[in-house]
Design a protein around this motif. Sequence first.
Motif, PDB file in Angstrom:
ATOM      1  N   LEU A  33       0.827  -1.211   0.000  1.00 19.18           N
ATOM      2  CA  LEU A  33       0.000   0.000   0.000  1.00 19.18           C
ATOM      3  C   LEU A  33       0.865   1.267   0.000  1.00 19.18           C
ATOM      4  CD1 LEU A  33      -3.033  -0.891   2.306  1.00 19.18           C
ATOM      5  CD2 LEU A  33      -2.829  -1.061  -0.161  1.00 19.18           C
ATOM      6  N   ILE A  34       2.033   1.190   0.616  1.00 15.96           N
ATOM      7  CA  ILE A  34       2.946   2.344   0.570  1.00 15.96           C
ATOM      8  C   ILE A  34       3.458   2.541  -0.862  1.00 15.96           C
ATOM      9  CG2 ILE A  34       5.223   3.193   1.278  1.00 15.96           C
ATOM     10  CD1 ILE A  34       4.597   1.985   4.050  1.00 15.96           C
TER      11      ILE A  34
ATOM     12  N   LEU B 213       2.017   1.646  -3.450  1.00 12.05           N
ATOM     13  CA  LEU B 213       0.853   2.039  -4.236  1.00 12.05           C
ATOM     14  C   LEU B 213       0.605   3.550  -4.156  1.00 12.05           C
ATOM     15  CD1 LEU B 213      -1.414   0.791  -5.953  1.00 12.05           C
ATOM     16  CD2 LEU B 213      -2.756   0.566  -3.876  1.00 12.05           C
ATOM     17  N   ARG B 214       1.132   4.166  -3.102  1.00 11.86           N
ATOM     18  CA  ARG B 214       0.991   5.625  -3.003  1.00 11.86           C
ATOM     19  C   ARG B 214       1.940   6.332  -3.950  1.00 11.86           C
ATOM     20  NH1 ARG B 214      -1.410   8.330   0.943  1.00 11.86           N
ATOM     21  NH2 ARG B 214      -2.850   7.025   2.127  1.00 11.86           N
TER      22      ARG B 214
END
Lengths: 474, 185
Positions: free
Chosen positions: A253-254, A256-257
Amino acid sequence: MNELDTKYFKKLVKEKLSDKSLRTIVKKATFHSLQKRNETIQNDISEKWEQLREKAYSIRKITIENWDYYFNQIKAKFSENGIDFFYAKNSSEVCDIVNNLLFSYKAKNIVKSKSMVTEEVGLNEYLEKFGFIVTETDLGEYIIQLANERPSHITAPALHKSRSEIGFLFSEKLNIDYTDAPEKLTDYARQILRKKFLNADVGISGANFLVAETGTIVIVENEGNARLTITLPKLHIVITSIEKIVPTLSDALILLRLLPVSSTGQKITSYVSFINKPEEEDNSSKNLKKIVVILLDNGRSKLISDKKLRSILYCIKCGACMNKCPVYQLIGGHAYGSVYPGPIGSILTPWLNSFKDSKDLAYGSSLCGACSEICPVKIDIHYQLLRIRKYSIEKKFSPFIEKIIFKIWLQIVKNYKIYNLLSNILCFLGPLFQETGLKIPVWSKYKYFPAPFEFSFHKWWQREVKTQEEYANV
Amino acid sequence: MSKDNLIERFNKEIIKVNGECFVFKNIDDSITQIQSFIEKEKIKKILINDKNEISRSIYVNLKRTTDLIIQAVSEINIKNKDIKEELKDVDLGISYANFLVADTGSVVLTSSEDEPRLLSLLPEFNIVLSTSNQIIEKLEDAIDVIKTEKSVTVITGPSRTADIEKVLITGVHGPKKLIVFIFDK
């Protein structure tokens, strides 16, 4: 890997440099992406961008340094989740695995969503030889497939094509009236590809991240073609390379940022699919769909074992380095002749391919470092370019003439008297060429070569020291 | 963040990505909204995930007030029909969200028998239902769901491309429009 044209890098560059309309299109497109990226970072990201980059860098570093650990972890997770898994040493192994799968499924029609690794493998050409009908479904990839070309950018494959070129291409290949309106062209593609989707036996996609902790396959996209590719057919084959693993879901998710911001300036793409387990085939049966993951090595594990080179594999394939590169902006992606163009391609290709044939890519750079500066996972791209140059010299791959010149040069600088004599001659002749500059073959075609000054640095220094002393004594 | 702030933030973000968002106090208002949408976009066939109090009520209300073909996913399930076949001529899919993400204006859908993945993908239009209690601040807050479900899709705006000269086109392979209904009592 595909037969590559990197041998002809110089020839291709020359050809592309003279193509003015290409340059206009590439510049416009890359500037557009960069501008959007910068705006999003400035206005829409709550965290500090540099801190995010730092986090992403450390995630990628830890993963690659402990790759074998995470590789075993994800293998176990896949089998726990009911996902078949293959490790493929090289391109032909990937082709064989896919071929066997397609035969066992009696497949004919295959839909594909974007996967650079299948370009690396040359999968489409291989499958077409066996009579399979392979359709690329990402709009950009579809355009490229119709034109029988290669992607010129890793996230925007048809970046080098103008709307009128695409209009003519569609009207010729799809037998429709010419239009250059992007929305109409997109609509045609939607209609044609929708039919392909509904009739597809197998879907082949890439993957952006593979999560070791959970065995999750993460696929990022905007058009919805990847979602259709993974949902509609009975069999979904994921083809990607071994370095796509990340340790945990929160790590993914990091990353993905950073990924969509870096590639298109979007905070998040329209669709992000997280796949843990296969679904039921349809609601009437208990049959599960099948998911098969194939990870390609192709020389990457060798890179991982090299402490200096492994950072190349931190790459999350955003394409920002291409957008920012002043060389890419001028020549576009096809000039590189490699599957992966631009700065990241120049540092990856020589290690995956014949080094001798593709080492020149590392010289197609001004070493300005813009690529390293923009890289969301902080790859030391311009140092890696230098490493290739260094290796190339160590392996004596430099051109004959260059070797001779440096041998002579070595002799000159080793001998003070000869050096002095030659520099005096040059200083004496210098003023004659002050206006025109020196005419050096090849060099002077593009750039001014300044004539030698009328006295040497050595002399200047002596004189300067003297004046300083006199000044001090006053 | 308070509930109102979350709604406001979600609304702000979804507009940026060419999506739409409506907040309703009651079901009746949402029915009027759907009806005008049906008229405007000339919708002919609707498929709806009806496994929820709100969506079931919308389903029944629509059945009663329009003469369109309106099907519920549960009916298809009972008849053991293939969702893919059923969805072929559906032009509006009505989904039910697990979460809405305020930070990015995203919808989080987990696939299930009631929420087949194709429902939010094949039809030209997609309406997603949810309540204000389902809004989370960041995608990270949904991490446990992402870990445990078979598959999770995060949707942010309608499908889009910029593959032709970087011109933004909405509606490629997925829906042309994405509309989120938030019920806030």
